[in-house]
Design a protein around this motif. Structure first.
Motif, PDB file in Angstrom:
ATOM      1  N   ARG A   1      28.789 -16.564  44.452  1.00 53.83           N
ATOM      2  CA  ARG A   1      27.426 -16.562  43.923  1.00 53.83           C
ATOM      3  C   ARG A   1      26.604 -17.685  44.562  1.00 53.83           C
ATOM      4  NH1 ARG A   1      23.486 -13.829  41.487  1.00 53.83           N
ATOM      5  NH2 ARG A   1      24.906 -12.877  40.021  1.00 53.83           N
ATOM      6  N   SER A   2      27.214 -18.873  44.713  1.00 51.61           N
ATOM      7  CA  SER A   2      26.437 -19.982  45.264  1.00 51.61           C
ATOM      8  C   SER A   2      26.131 -19.737  46.746  1.00 51.61           C
ATOM      9  CB  SER A   2      27.127 -21.334  45.023  1.00 51.61           C
ATOM     10  OG  SER A   2      28.215 -21.455  45.892  1.00 51.61           O
ATOM     11  N   VAL A   3      27.074 -19.124  47.495  1.00 49.77           N
ATOM     12  CA  VAL A   3      26.799 -18.796  48.904  1.00 49.77           C
ATOM     13  C   VAL A   3      25.663 -17.772  48.961  1.00 49.77           C
ATOM     14  CG1 VAL A   3      27.726 -17.723  50.995  1.00 49.77           C
ATOM     15  CG2 VAL A   3      29.140 -19.291  49.682  1.00 49.77           C
ATOM     16  N   TYR A   4      25.747 -16.772  48.089  1.00 51.02           N
ATOM     17  CA  TYR A   4      24.738 -15.723  48.085  1.00 51.02           C
ATOM     18  C   TYR A   4      23.367 -16.296  47.717  1.00 51.02           C
ATOM     19  CZ  TYR A   4      22.497 -11.276  47.466  1.00 51.02           C
ATOM     20  OH  TYR A   4      21.643 -10.223  47.599  1.00 51.02           O
ATOM     21  N   ASP A   5      23.334 -17.175  46.704  1.00 52.19           N
ATOM     22  CA  ASP A   5      22.059 -17.764  46.285  1.00 52.19           C
ATOM     23  C   ASP A   5      21.451 -18.604  47.399  1.00 52.19           C
ATOM     24  OD1 ASP A   5      22.273 -16.516  43.900  1.00 52.19           O
ATOM     25  OD2 ASP A   5      22.885 -18.277  42.743  1.00 52.19           O
ATOM     26  N   ALA A   6      22.315 -19.349  48.107  1.00 53.16           N
ATOM     27  CA  ALA A   6      21.806 -20.171  49.224  1.00 53.16           C
ATOM     28  C   ALA A   6      21.218 -19.253  50.293  1.00 53.16           C
ATOM     29  CB  ALA A   6      22.938 -21.018  49.801  1.00 53.16           C
ATOM     30  N   ALA A   7      21.899 -18.135  50.575  1.00 50.80           N
ATOM     31  CA  ALA A   7      21.398 -17.179  51.573  1.00 50.80           C
ATOM     32  C   ALA A   7      20.053 -16.611  51.113  1.00 50.80           C
ATOM     33  CB  ALA A   7      22.418 -16.058  51.788  1.00 50.80           C
ATOM     34  N   ALA A   8      19.939 -16.292  49.819  1.00 53.65           N
ATOM     35  CA  ALA A   8      18.699 -15.698  49.305  1.00 53.65           C
ATOM     36  C   ALA A   8      17.531 -16.674  49.468  1.00 53.65           C
ATOM     37  CB  ALA A   8      18.878 -15.313  47.840  1.00 53.65           C
ATOM     38  N   ARG A   9      17.793 -17.970  49.246  1.00 55.62           N
ATOM     39  CA  ARG A   9      16.717 -18.969  49.400  1.00 55.62           C
ATOM     40  C   ARG A   9      16.263 -19.038  50.866  1.00 55.62           C
ATOM     41  NH1 ARG A   9      19.716 -21.634  45.473  1.00 55.62           N
ATOM     42  NH2 ARG A   9      20.872 -22.849  46.999  1.00 55.62           N
ATOM     43  N   LYS A  10      17.239 -19.011  51.795  1.00 57.76           N
ATOM     44  CA  LYS A  10      16.878 -19.058  53.216  1.00 57.76           C
ATOM     45  C   LYS A  10      16.067 -17.817  53.595  1.00 57.76           C
ATOM     46  CE  LYS A  10      21.103 -21.472  54.515  1.00 57.76           C
ATOM     47  NZ  LYS A  10      22.460 -21.228  55.001  1.00 57.76           N
ATOM     48  N   ARG A  11      16.434 -16.684  53.032  1.00 57.95           N
ATOM     49  CA  ARG A  11      15.744 -15.439  53.348  1.00 57.95           C
ATOM     50  C   ARG A  11      14.280 -15.492  52.873  1.00 57.95           C
ATOM     51  NH1 ARG A  11      18.577 -11.425  54.756  1.00 57.95           N
ATOM     52  NH2 ARG A  11      17.185  -9.912  53.815  1.00 57.95           N
ATOM     53  N   GLU A  12      14.097 -16.084  51.689  1.00 62.46           N
ATOM     54  CA  GLU A  12      12.727 -16.194  51.161  1.00 62.46           C
ATOM     55  C   GLU A  12      11.868 -17.049  52.079  1.00 62.46           C
ATOM     56  OE1 GLU A  12      13.917 -16.067  46.543  1.00 62.46           O
ATOM     57  OE2 GLU A  12      12.492 -17.649  47.132  1.00 62.46           O
TER      58      GLU A  12
END
Ligand code: SF4
Length: 361
Positions: free
Chosen positions: A30-41
């Motif tokens: 979840r934390s890897v995915y959340d970090a990826a989502a922030r970069k994508r934004e």
């Protein structure tokens, strides 16, 4: 973990289910995915389009099979992308917020650096598309300790159809690979190309029951697209056939609980198959070319001398995004750009892109 398409939602669902089975801890993922989502934004705000959710990486063109409808045919044989270039590309897409890497080919397990590469990049989910031929006991043991690598074993339907397309013994080989994965309680799936010849198998309840019994918990069906070896639009499903297959998949999802994706229809949320090439997905070939999609054989950039971000911002990719849309559902070819192959060639020419296929078959 909602994504930009049903395909990515499908992968998130599969991976979430793996959390309790494969040893990947939910909070870590979840934390890897959340970090990826922030970069994508951040990327999307800066550039006005999504960076890739999924990188298709054909790290090698080595392959022990010679499928009659191989979509990768035409690339120079026995080429490997250098491990240091793969490391650089993965580092770059990680910084853009990419979370999934589909290892296609060729046969990804034949890349000499396969083991080291997946070990160095444990914060990606790797989807390993394999014929199963190199998946012996040692490889199965290796994969069982790497829950961030999810195998999809290629199969074309039942035994006769699989052997007809992939060569004699291909079904038995694929089934043996599945058995090794099942014995190790791994999460894995099958991958099949939907052609008119394969349709009777792919529409049958027996096929999915058999895949389920062999331990598959997921499956990806890929509509045949006329690229690669002996491209033949007559193999493409007709609109009504695609619709029937989609209905069958809904029934299988309901009855067997299999996770199933149907591409390209699932490339959007509404099932219309809006093209996300050159943005949400891209393809790096074994020769390093950056293609907008694994089925579009044009590139203006090579990772040997360009970053992935530069390729995404290139005139070619920018025009590909500008000209993308929803495919005409009545056409037998379900891909937006392949429905307009002349426009695709013109776009490539206008923007300095060239064909990535070097050796005519
Ligand atoms: S180019 Fe075709 S196959 Fe590729 S993403 Fe677009 S619609 Fe899908």
């Amino acid at each position: 973990m909602p994504g930009p398409s049903r395909l990515i939602d499908f992968l998130c669902s599969v991976v979430s289910r793996d959390l309790s089975m494969g040893g990947v801890r939910a909070d870590a993922l979840r934390s890897v995915y959340d970090a990826a989502a922030r970069k994508r934004e951040v990327f999307a705000r800066r550039h006005g389009f999504d960076p890739p959710s999924i990188l298709f990486l054909s790290a090698t063109t080595r392959c022990p099979s010679a499928c009659i409808q191989c979509s990768a045919a035409g690339f120079a044989p026995d080429v490997d992308l250098a491990p240091e270039l793969i490391d650089r590309v993965l580092g770059e897409v990680r910084d853009l917020g990419t979370f999934y890497v589909a290892l296609t080919g060729g046969e990804p397990l034949l890349h000499p650096g396969f083991a080291e590469i997946v070990d160095r990049h444990r914060d990606f989910i790797f989807l390993l598309f394999t014929s199963g031929r190199p998946l012996d006991l040692g490889v199965a043991d290796f994969l069982a300790d790497r829950p961030h690598v999810m195998p999809f074993v290629s199969i074309e339907g039942q035994e006769a159809q699989t052997d007809r397309v992939r060569g004699p013994g291909a079904f038995v080989t694929a089934a043996a690979a599945m058995e090794r994965l099942r014995e190790r309680a791994m999460l894995f799936g099958f991958c099949a190309t939907a052609t008119r010849e394969a349709l009777p198998d792919l529409e049958s309840e027996e096929f999915y029951t058999d895949m389920h019994r062999r331990g598959c918990q997921a499956g990806i069906l890929l509509d045949y697209l006329p690229v690669g070896r002996d491209p033949n639009p007559a193999r493409c499903l007709r609109f009504e056939e695609r619709k029937r297959l989609a209905d069958r998949l809904d029934a299988v999802r309901r009855d067997l609980g299999l996770f199933l994706a149907y591409v390209p229809l699932d490339e959007s949320h509404d099932g219309a198959g809006r093209c996300h090439s050159a943005s949400d997905l891209l393809h790096v070939t074994a020769e390093g070319y950056v293609e907008p999609c694994p089925f579009l054989r044009f590139a203006a950039n090579n990772v040997r001398d360009t970053s992935i971000e530069q390729a995404l911002l290139s005139r070619f990719f920018s025009e590909m995004r500008n000209r993308a849309g929803v495919p005409n559902r009545a056409s037998s070819i379900p891909c937006y750009h392949l429905q307009r192959s002349r426009l695709l060639a013109e776009t490539a020419k206008e923007t300095g892109a060239a064909s990535t296929v070097r050796s005519a078959e």
